[in-house]
Design a protein around this motif. Structure first.
Motif, PDB file in Angstrom:
ATOM      1  N   HIS A 147       1.127  -1.335   0.282  1.00 31.14           N
ATOM      2  CA  HIS A 147      -0.138  -0.017   0.111  1.00 31.14           C
ATOM      3  C   HIS A 147       0.852   1.343  -0.481  1.00 31.14           C
ATOM      4  N   ASN A 180      10.552  -5.779   6.273  1.00 37.59           N
ATOM      5  CA  ASN A 180       8.687  -6.358   6.343  1.00 37.59           C
ATOM      6  C   ASN A 180       8.329  -4.218   6.923  1.00 37.59           C
ATOM      7  N   LEU A 181       8.552  -4.364   7.556  1.00 37.01           N
ATOM      8  CA  LEU A 181       7.578  -3.371   8.515  1.00 37.01           C
ATOM      9  C   LEU A 181       8.425  -2.125   7.370  1.00 37.01           C
ATOM     10  N   ASN A 184       6.559  -2.068   4.202  1.00 36.76           N
ATOM     11  CA  ASN A 184       5.509  -1.518   4.308  1.00 36.76           C
ATOM     12  C   ASN A 184       4.626  -0.370   4.530  1.00 36.76           C
ATOM     13  N   LEU A 185       5.419   0.033   6.061  1.00 37.83           N
ATOM     14  CA  LEU A 185       5.172   1.286   6.623  1.00 37.83           C
ATOM     15  C   LEU A 185       5.640   2.389   6.489  1.00 37.83           C
TER      16      LEU A 185
ATOM     17  N   ILE B  74      -0.391  -6.372   8.895  1.00 39.82           N
ATOM     18  CA  ILE B  74       1.403  -5.705   8.938  1.00 39.82           C
ATOM     19  C   ILE B  74       2.403  -7.321   8.948  1.00 39.82           C
ATOM     20  N   ASP B  75       2.063  -8.025   7.947  1.00 39.03           N
ATOM     21  CA  ASP B  75       3.617  -9.021   7.469  1.00 39.03           C
ATOM     22  C   ASP B  75       3.023  -9.909   8.583  1.00 39.03           C
ATOM     23  N   PHE B 111      -3.055  -8.937  -0.555  1.00 41.69           N
ATOM     24  CA  PHE B 111      -2.090  -9.087  -2.053  1.00 41.69           C
ATOM     25  C   PHE B 111      -2.924 -10.458  -2.390  1.00 41.69           C
ATOM     26  N   ASP B 119       6.295 -14.688   6.208  1.00 40.96           N
ATOM     27  CA  ASP B 119       6.666 -14.642   7.545  1.00 40.96           C
ATOM     28  C   ASP B 119       5.559 -15.149   9.058  1.00 40.96           C
TER      29      ASP B 119
END
Lengths: 217, 226
Positions: A147, A180-181, A184-185, B74-75, B111, B119
């Motif tokens: 996103h 990943n954080l 993503n953010l 969030i992952d 997604f 993960d």
């Protein structure tokens, strides 16, 4: 970017004691705002926290936010923060206030005990509530769908996890979690550190490396 | 006797949750495949955290097989689920005798890339190891958000072949005697990625309009300080 010192954290739901800006040497205009968000429910976490409070003493515009002090509603997955009140969560609690602090920070550090290679429950509840920081649409980032960020600027994140008996799998997964954080953010530079004992505390100093970037150490 | 527990780890609960439908589908497939299912219970973990519930933890303990479905947040796992699983781990650590529980995890994300769930499956695997549970394998499901919109399409159709096969693998694993590793599955409905993305974008704008918003309103930045 200019941010004014003595952050006016006016939302009454947060107790003053839980949000403690480290007092700067002088009042006035500073260049950076640093936010340390910590979930330290155990002695090891408290020890790390004391280390940071000592090490970063004197840095202007630095605040500590204690997740243990703030009950937060877990995300309901309602998407109202995308479709009804874009950018705002339906829950008006501490998490909403903390997300606002993150959005308006230049650097943010998350400290928490590794939980199966990922986040502690409290930190994860906060991160889930950060969905309002992104838009519902899709974009491709590093070959994967994500996103887009709602805000042009993102704080540079620093993810710190701790634990005394961590195995290799947990540590590898935590590194991946940090990456990943970021993807993503934040989509900026990212540092992920793992603290297993006192010898690793110095790994947090690179967040304090910001002293040379505008802080008055 | 196998006691099955279907655990819904979505904070949406039963309503509007893809996880609830995924569990419903798996249960149906296990029946069709003639699994060893003998006693079935369901559990939707409460979204509220902070106050534990021993009845929930006991229900989790008094089962032989968990099939746990959750959305990717969030992952990794949603915060409330992380809280409940940690409660369970603490509860289990205090038990003098720990009986074996076999665990299957199904993580779905909005997604299109199913592998984005990898993960979260690794987290579940580590949770099992630390809690003394037997992790069997996981299923990562892409395009999970519209699972409910596409629920009318039978699992046996070509579009859902990959998904069906992964559900059948659970049945096969339950029936076999050995404990060899199946490996995780990464699956999604067969649907063009570009169409999914375009439709998704139109869908968000359409839903926002139903709330009286224009497309540009979706880009609001209300948290930004002047």
């Amino acid at each position: 970017m200019k941010v004014y010192v003595h952050l006016m954290f006016t939302v009454s739901t947060l107790a003053d004691a839980a949000l403690k800006p480290v007092q700067g040497a002088a009042e006035g205009v500073i260049e950076m705002k640093y936010t340390i968000i910590h979930d330290c429910p155990d002695p090891m976490g408290q020890d790390i926290l004391r280390y940071m409070q000592d090490s970063f003493k004197g840095i202007e515009g630095l605040q500590f936010i204690d997740l243990q002090s703030h009950p937060m509603e877990p995300c309901t997955g309602c998407f109202n923060c995308w479709l009804k009140t874009p950018g705002l969560c339906i829950f008006h609690d501490a998490a909403a206030d903390i997300v606002k602090e993150i959005v308006n920070s230049d650097r943010v550090l998350f400290l928490n005990p590794l939980t199966w290679g990922a986040y502690s429950p409290q930190l994860k509840i906060l991160l889930d509530r950060s969905l309002c920081r992104v838009l519902p649409f899709f974009e491709t980032h590093k070959g994967e769908t994500h996103h887009p960020s709602r805000y042009e600027k993102s704080p540079i994140p620093f993810l710190a996890g701790y634990g005394a008996d961590l195995d290799q799998d947990e540590m590898e997964l935590f590194k991946s979690t940090g990456q990943n954080l970021n993807d993503n953010l934040h989509k900026t530079g990212m540092e992920t550190v793992i603290i297993r004992n006192r010898d690793d505390f110095h790994l947090l100093d690179s967040f304090a490396g910001t002293k040379s970037m505008g802080g008055a150490a | 006797m196998n006691r099955f527990l279907y655990i819904n780890g979505s904070p949406r609960g039963e309503k509007g949750s893809s996880s609830a439908l995924i569990l419903e589908d798996i249960r149906e497939i296990l029946k069709q495949e003639g699994g060893t299912e003998e006693q079935v219970q369901s559990l939707t973990l409460p979204r509220k955290t902070g106050s534990s519930d021993s009845a929930i933890l006991k229900k989790m303990e008094e089962s032989d097989v968990w099939i746990l479905a959750l959305p990717l947040y969030i992952d990794v796992l949603p915060g409330h689920l992380t809280w409940w699983l940690r409660e369970y781990q603490t509860f289990r650590e205090a038990l003098p005798d720990k009986k074996n529980i076999r665990v299957y995890g199904v993580v779905n994300c909005g997604f299109p890339e199913a592998v984005q769930n990898a993960d979260a499956l690794r987290v579940l695997k580590l949770f099992c190891r630390k809690s003394g549970l037997e992790w069997r394998f996981g299923i990562g499901l892409g395009m999970g958000e519209p699972y409910k919109q596409m629920h009318g399409i039978p699992l046996q159709s070509g579009m859902k072949k990959e998904i069906l096969n992964s559900y059948k693998a659970i049945a096969a694993d339950l029936q076999k005697k050995d404990t060899s590793d199946f490996g995780d599955f990464y699956v999604r409905i067969r649907y063009p990625k570009f169409l999914y993305k375009i439709q998704g974008a139109f869908g968000w704008v359409f839903r926002a309009r139903q709330n009286g918003l224009k497309k540009r309103d979706l880009y609001a930045r209300p948290l930004l300080e002047a």
